[in-house]
Scaffold this motif. Structure first.
Motif, PDB file in Angstrom:
ATOM      1  N   TYR A 118       3.506   1.324   2.364  1.00 59.49           N
ATOM      2  CA  TYR A 118       3.000   1.107   3.718  1.00 59.49           C
ATOM      3  C   TYR A 118       2.587  -0.350   3.838  1.00 59.49           C
ATOM      4  O   TYR A 118       1.867  -0.863   2.973  1.00 59.49           O
ATOM      5  N   THR A 176      -8.254   8.132   3.997  1.00 58.29           N
ATOM      6  CA  THR A 176      -7.109   7.277   4.322  1.00 58.29           C
ATOM      7  C   THR A 176      -7.129   5.998   3.485  1.00 58.29           C
ATOM      8  O   THR A 176      -6.113   5.611   2.899  1.00 58.29           O
ATOM      9  N   TYR A 177      -8.292   5.349   3.420  1.00 62.13           N
ATOM     10  CA  TYR A 177      -8.375   4.127   2.592  1.00 62.13           C
ATOM     11  C   TYR A 177      -8.011   4.446   1.138  1.00 62.13           C
ATOM     12  O   TYR A 177      -7.284   3.696   0.484  1.00 62.13           O
ATOM     13  N   LEU A 229       0.854  -1.194   0.000  1.00 61.34           N
ATOM     14  CA  LEU A 229       0.000   0.000   0.000  1.00 61.34           C
ATOM     15  C   LEU A 229       0.887   1.240   0.000  1.00 61.34           C
ATOM     16  O   LEU A 229       2.108   1.142   0.108  1.00 61.34           O
ATOM     17  N   TRP A 272      -4.245   4.874   0.890  1.00 60.43           N
ATOM     18  CA  TRP A 272      -3.534   3.591   1.025  1.00 60.43           C
ATOM     19  C   TRP A 272      -3.553   2.805  -0.291  1.00 60.43           C
ATOM     20  O   TRP A 272      -2.545   2.250  -0.697  1.00 60.43           O
ATOM     21  N   ALA A 279      -6.609  -1.695   7.167  1.00 56.47           N
ATOM     22  CA  ALA A 279      -5.769  -1.885   5.978  1.00 56.47           C
ATOM     23  C   ALA A 279      -5.573  -3.371   5.690  1.00 56.47           C
ATOM     24  O   ALA A 279      -5.569  -3.803   4.542  1.00 56.47           O
ATOM     25  N   THR A 333       1.712   5.048   1.812  1.00 57.56           N
ATOM     26  CA  THR A 333       1.544   5.753   3.078  1.00 57.56           C
ATOM     27  C   THR A 333       0.482   6.849   2.913  1.00 57.56           C
ATOM     28  O   THR A 333       0.496   7.570   1.915  1.00 57.56           O
TER      29      THR A 333
END
Ligand code: MCN
Ligand code: MOS
Length: 764
Positions: free
Chosen positions: A104, A224-225, A88, A228, A258, A90
């Motif tokens: 990430y 955020t998703y 993923l 990622w 995640a 960051t």
């Protein structure tokens, strides 16, 4: 997701439907009957189950992970390790600071705390995943860890210069003060412990991701998703109509999310991951342990000349959490000289985070205990000393308070509690072998303001629909938004349907920092006002409208009916009017963003916390305030403490719904009783594990621990705080409870306990 209103306002209160009325929770029946579907209760075709494997050491490296046996276990679909999970990107933090351009991985090779996710099993059934997870063999190269703030290796940490607040010459004024108090106050790691554990279902359809997850902030978590997985923000949908409490722990997308979303992508199937209760203690960090030194210099009458405050809180090895320990210290009392500084100490822990009134809560424990010590030192009543040092303006910002009904709170609380009957000396009040103590402490929480957005629709049947991606985790959002729309449009609250908890709805910022109610009532008020304007405009101007010939300037909408203000002319239901003009709906979007806001401003406002307005913006300093009066009974032989009476008077400005605000305040007070007497995360000193990571050993208050609690509202509308005049409610109640109890315990026993929780071994 749809909440249908059932009429259940207090019969005694005719205005339950309006803002300020005591309407019962409109989501109550759905929750009580089980109709409310929580995130992980969604039934999806082909659902697979993920279970986490977590580190058993606090510091070191994963040497190897042997997955052969797990792989071969029945029903196993995938074994995820740092080597097999997809990579993923960051994501930015909650301020939206651009992240480093680095991959990430939510599964760790480098271990910085016990309980870190190192692997995960995905299987056809939950039971198969649990069984296979037990077969994963992880070996480590362990290195020494710093388990918590008490660790000898912890040291004094890193100074956080941004936390420094200074005026006058605090050290010189202290040196020359005739009365000096200096004491250290400690609070342990505490946990949010919401009833519903963390968990989610993640489901990919092409490059579109749907996540059913309890969330205090759909748009922030969706961002955020999206970051990622490198997909557009619009491709991620967060769904969270009902939430079993959060208390700060559910505002961010976390590592386990995640893992689940990666597993779903890799398998091409929806994946459900629910944390066990022990996992929730390391899945999100709880409240940081804190150490504070409070030094007060005063004259012989107890008038404060100087406050010097030093604070330390723990953070993790890799992350940064600053618990602002000077936040109450710097504003509660007038002082010509002040100095506050703060350090953070890195320990081998998951990064601590927001828990009901982060900062203000431990800060109040320090200053509100210290001023009590000063009161006894100079022989002045603890309530009187607070009045003598009353801050007439914000001592730090040097600005007027928008509203500060704290004097009124002291007066109302003292009167109701019977404070005047208190015997001043410690150990002077008793009932058999029970020592009785009466303590007082004040609390405060800043008014955090941001912007919100909502749609209000007036539908063909005359009902009103409100949509917003904001959430209700129990605090009452559904209900107060129904009241706001009902009052603004002019319909009964029964006729309003509020839909929340879906990021496809108009956006909203975080339900944190006690800001959501003020923000969202403002947005709904604005959207509803413009829907009403459209409705009245149509009625006046559309040639098909029965009002057209009246040539009126305005019309009145009340109780779902529309008529002329003078009472002449037609009187129609909203449904009849809409049908006469051939419309099936009227719709308006309202937001409280500044008029010239760009699309980028909006995105930033809803998906980060960067746009929140400082509480000292402009000419005023905005806070809610409270005073707690608490009676304890301490068993002289056993040292057990029971809280036997609480009277609190609180200033949250105008209340949108007093029934719900009172319930929020009481919830905060109950949590404060837990903090004072019971709650403490205990870490195993060899491996850094949280020993009491369950609700049998991590003690939270039960009904038997809670006496009658009386709350009194002393607020007045504060239009500098919010559109409708309310200030924050959700966190205020907890602030000041622990010091009021510690102060009462001192009054009962003559023993000053400066370390929470106040357990019996500290008293005997
Ligand atoms: N309210 C009111 N009048 C006001 C302000 C608020 O009547 N002037 C009432 C309303 O019912 C509103 C509620 O109080 O829904 C909370 O409003 P507000 O203070 O704006 O707080 P938020 O809606 O932003 O909620 C978050 C806040 C925080 S930060 C924590 S932590 C917390 C809390 O709310 N966690 C909770 N209360 C909680 N309550 C429950 N049941 N569960 C949690 O996890
Ligand atoms: Mo509350 S701790 O700001 O979610």
């Amino acid at each position: 997701m749809t909440v249908h209103n059932i009429r259940h306002g207090d019969a005694s209160d005719g205005g339950a439907d309006s803002v300020g009325g005591r309407l019962s929770r409109v989501d109550g029946p759905a929750k009580i009957t089980g109709a409310a579907k929580y995130a992980v209760e969604q039934q999806l075709e082909g659902l697979a189950y993920a279970v986490l494997v977590e580190s058993t050491i606090a510091s070191g490296k994963v040497r190897s992970i042997d997955t052969a046996e797990a792989q071969a276990a029945p029903g196993v679909l995938k074994v995820l390790t740092p080597d097999t999970i997809i990579s993923l990107r960051t994501a930015a933090d909650w301020f939206g600071t651009p992240p480093p351009d680095l991959p990430y991985c939510p599964l760790a090779r480098d271990i910085t705390f016990s309980g870190q996710h190192v692997a995960a099993i995905v299987a056809e059934t939950f039971e198969q995943a649990v069984a296979a997870a037990a077969l994963v063999k992880v070996s480590y190269d362990e290195t020494p860890s710093i388990v918590d703030l008490n660790d000898a290796k912890a040291g004094d940490g890193i100074p956080i210069d941004a936390m420094t607040k200074e005026w006058g010459d605090a050290h010189a004024a202290f040196a020359s003060a005739p009365v000096r108090i200096c004491a250290a106050y400690n609070t342990p790691r505490e946990y949010q412990a919401p009833m519903e554990p963390h968990g989610l279902i993640a489901h990919w359809e092409g490059d579109k991701l749907t996540v059913w997850e309890p969330s205090q902030w759909l748009d922030g978590m969706a961002r955020t998703y999206a970051e990622w997985f490198g997909v557009p923000f619009e491709n991620v949908r967060l769904v969270s109509p009902y939430i079993g409490g959060g208390f700060g722990s559910k505002a961010l997308a976390l590592t386990h999310g995640a893992v689940a979303a990666s597993a779903a992508k890799m398998l091409g199937r929806p994946v459900r991951l629910v944390m066990t209760r022990p996992q929730t203690f390391t899945g999100y960090g709880g409240r940081a342990a804190t150490r504070q030194t409070v030094t007060i210099g005063a004259d012989a009458d107890g008038i404060i000349q100087s406050i010097v405050h030093r604070g330390i809180n723990e953070t993790s090895m890799g992350g940064m959490w600053v618990e602002p320990l000077g936040s109450v210290t710097s504003i509660m009392y007038a002082t010509p000289n002040f100095s506050s500084k703060q350090n953070v100490v890195r320990v081998n822990s998951v990064v601590p985070g927001a828990m009901r009134a982060p900062g203000e809560n431990p800060s109040a424990f320090g200053i509100e205990s210290a001023i009590d010590e000063l009161a006894y030192e100079v022989g002045v009543d603890p309530l009187e000393i607070r009045l003598r040092n009353y801050a007439e303006q914000d001592p730090e910002a040097k600005k007027a308070w928008s509203t500060r009904q704290l004097r009124e709170a002291f007066a109302a609380g003292a009167e109701r509690f019977g404070w005047a009957r208190r015997t001043p000396e410690p150990r002077a009040m008793r009932d058999g072998n029970q020592l009785i103590g009466w303590g007082v402490a004040a609390g405060t929480y800043p008014v955090r303001r941001a912007y919100g957005e909502a749609i209000v629709r007036i539908l063909a049947d005359g009902s009103v629909e409100v949509e917003s991606s904001s959430i209700d985790m129990g605090q009452g959002t559904y209900t107060i938004l129904a009241q706001t729309a009902a009052e603004t449009v002019g319909v009964p609250a029964d006729n309003v349907v509020v839909k929340l908890g879906d990021s496809r709805f108009p956006r909203a910022g975080v339900a944190g920092g006690s800001r959501l109610a003020g923000v969202m009532t403002g947005a709904v008020h604005k959207a509803a006002t413009s829907a009403l304007d459209q409705l009245v405009g149509l009625a006046i101007s559309d040639p098909r409208s029965p009002f057209h010939t009246l040539q009126a300037n305005t019309l009145v909408v009340a109780n779902g009916r529309i008529s002329s203000p003078r009472g002449d002319g037609p009187d129609l239901s909203i449904a009849e009017l809409l049908s006469s003009v051939g419309r099936d709906r009227i719709e308006a979007t309202g937001d409280t963003m500044p008029a010239n806001s760009t699309a980028e401003d909006r995105y930033k406002n809803y998906t980060t916390i960067a746009m929140a307005l400082p509480h000292t913006e402009g000419d005023y300093s905005r806070h809610s305030w409270c005073a707690h009066f608490i009676e304890v009974r301490v068993d002289e032989d056993f040292g057990t403490v029971r809280v036997s009476r609480v009277v609190s008077a609180l200033d949250s400005g105008r209340l949108y719904n007093p029934k719900l605000a009172e319930s929020q305040w009481k919830g905060g007070i109950i949590m404060g009783i837990g903090q004072a007497l019971l709650e403490e995360g205990i870490v195993d000193r060899r491996h850094g594990r949280i020993v009491n990571n369950n609700l049998a050993d991590y003690l939270v208050p039960t009904n038997a621990d809670i006496p009658d609690i009386e709350v009194i509202s002393v607020g007045i509308p504060d239009l500098h705080a919010s559109v409708l005049g309310g200030k924050g409610v959700g966190e205020l109640g907890i602030v000041g409870v622990a010091p009021a109890i510690a102060n009462a315990v001192f009054h009962a026993t003559g023993k000053r306990i400066r370390d929470l929780p106040i357990t019996l071994e500290k008293l005997i």
